[in-house]
Design a protein around this motif. Structure first.
Motif, PDB file in Angstrom:
ATOM      1  N   PHE A 140       6.690 -18.628  -2.994  1.00 60.61           N
ATOM      2  CA  PHE A 140       6.390 -19.314  -4.240  1.00 60.61           C
ATOM      3  C   PHE A 140       5.678 -18.426  -5.264  1.00 60.61           C
ATOM      4  N   LEU A 141       5.222 -17.244  -4.843  1.00 64.01           N
ATOM      5  CA  LEU A 141       4.460 -16.362  -5.709  1.00 64.01           C
ATOM      6  C   LEU A 141       5.160 -15.023  -5.881  1.00 64.01           C
ATOM      7  N   THR A 142       4.913 -14.386  -6.983  1.00 65.01           N
ATOM      8  CA  THR A 142       5.300 -12.995  -7.136  1.00 65.01           C
ATOM      9  C   THR A 142       4.006 -12.206  -7.141  1.00 65.01           C
ATOM     10  N   ILE A 143       3.751 -11.490  -6.056  1.00 64.56           N
ATOM     11  CA  ILE A 143       2.545 -10.695  -5.927  1.00 64.56           C
ATOM     12  C   ILE A 143       2.937  -9.237  -6.138  1.00 64.56           C
ATOM     13  N   LEU A 144       2.428  -8.644  -7.196  1.00 64.28           N
ATOM     14  CA  LEU A 144       2.733  -7.245  -7.478  1.00 64.28           C
ATOM     15  C   LEU A 144       1.631  -6.356  -6.925  1.00 64.28           C
ATOM     16  N   LEU A 145       2.057  -5.219  -6.346  1.00 63.85           N
ATOM     17  CA  LEU A 145       1.137  -4.285  -5.718  1.00 63.85           C
ATOM     18  C   LEU A 145       1.315  -2.899  -6.312  1.00 63.85           C
ATOM     19  N   GLN A 146       0.237  -2.137  -6.261  1.00 67.91           N
ATOM     20  CA  GLN A 146       0.311  -0.704  -6.517  1.00 67.91           C
ATOM     21  C   GLN A 146       0.119  -0.047  -5.162  1.00 67.91           C
ATOM     22  N   TYR A 147       0.998   0.885  -4.813  1.00 69.21           N
ATOM     23  CA  TYR A 147       0.882   1.558  -3.527  1.00 69.21           C
ATOM     24  C   TYR A 147       1.222   3.023  -3.672  1.00 69.21           C
ATOM     25  N   THR A 148       0.789   3.807  -2.706  1.00 67.43           N
ATOM     26  CA  THR A 148       0.974   5.245  -2.736  1.00 67.43           C
ATOM     27  C   THR A 148       1.813   5.680  -1.548  1.00 67.43           C
ATOM     28  N   LEU A 149       2.761   6.570  -1.798  1.00 62.55           N
ATOM     29  CA  LEU A 149       3.575   7.157  -0.735  1.00 62.55           C
ATOM     30  C   LEU A 149       3.629   8.662  -0.945  1.00 62.55           C
ATOM     31  N   TYR A 150       3.880   9.380   0.140  1.00 60.01           N
ATOM     32  CA  TYR A 150       4.082  10.826   0.053  1.00 60.01           C
ATOM     33  C   TYR A 150       5.583  11.078  -0.023  1.00 60.01           C
ATOM     34  N   VAL A 151       6.002  11.764  -1.076  1.00 57.68           N
ATOM     35  CA  VAL A 151       7.414  11.987  -1.355  1.00 57.68           C
ATOM     36  C   VAL A 151       7.683  13.491  -1.327  1.00 57.68           C
ATOM     37  N   ASP A 152       8.787  13.863  -0.686  1.00 55.16           N
ATOM     38  CA  ASP A 152       9.183  15.265  -0.615  1.00 55.16           C
ATOM     39  C   ASP A 152       9.696  15.716  -1.983  1.00 55.16           C
ATOM     40  N   ARG A 153       9.074  16.750  -2.530  1.00 59.96           N
ATOM     41  CA  ARG A 153       9.498  17.283  -3.832  1.00 59.96           C
ATOM     42  C   ARG A 153      10.919  17.852  -3.772  1.00 59.96           C
ATOM     43  N   HIS A 154      11.350  18.253  -2.570  1.00 62.56           N
ATOM     44  CA  HIS A 154      12.657  18.875  -2.392  1.00 62.56           C
ATOM     45  C   HIS A 154      13.640  17.932  -1.693  1.00 62.56           C
ATOM     46  N   VAL A 155      13.533  16.654  -1.936  1.00 59.57           N
ATOM     47  CA  VAL A 155      14.341  15.662  -1.225  1.00 59.57           C
ATOM     48  C   VAL A 155      15.842  15.913  -1.393  1.00 59.57           C
TER      49      VAL A 155
END
Length: 132
Positions: free
Chosen positions: A17-32
């Motif tokens: 019933f809700l839209t809960i927005l989050l801020q989150y952090t991930l580690y991403v490969d620069r050379h993906v």
């Protein structure tokens, strides 16, 4: 019924019933996109809608190096395609759904709609204003 499992059911029911927005952090490969390069990870901020919470309980398992019972809590998040413009993140649509360790969630955020675009509102202390 186990308490964590019951809590997960209640939270997932509320999320319908809700839209809960989050801020989150991930580690991403620069050379993906370059398979032959050695991975080089950078921390990146993402925003998304919380769809489900998964609670995984593992018993003692020496083969997995688990010397005591362990609980892992995961969030299923529908990412938004956020764009930084004039120090403000905006988005128009959602992107892929991903499973994230709940420890990586920084904060709950708000949003304001103006015409056909959503503006992300974040009042937390851990936000840096970044200008392109």
């Amino acid at each position: 019924m186990h308490l964590m499992f019951a809590l997960s059911i209640v939270v997932n029911s509320c999320l319908q019933f809700l839209t809960i927005l989050l801020q989150y952090t991930l580690y991403v490969d620069r050379h993906v996109h370059h398979r032959r390069k050695t991975p080089d990870f950078e921390e990146k901020t993402f925003f998304g809608s919380l769809n489900h919470i998964l609670v995984l309980e593992f018993p003692v398992a020496p083969q997995l190096n688990l010397t005591e019972p362990t609980t892992i809590i995961l969030a299923v998040i529908q990412e938004v395609k956020a764009t930084l413009r004039d120090g403000i993140y905006t988005y128009k649509e959602f992107s892929a759904e991903e499973v994230v360790d709940l420890k990586m969630v920084e904060c709950v955020i708000g949003r304001v709609r103006d015409r056909r675009e959503w503006f992300i509102v974040d009042q937390s202390d851990n936000v840096e204003v970044k200008v392109d």
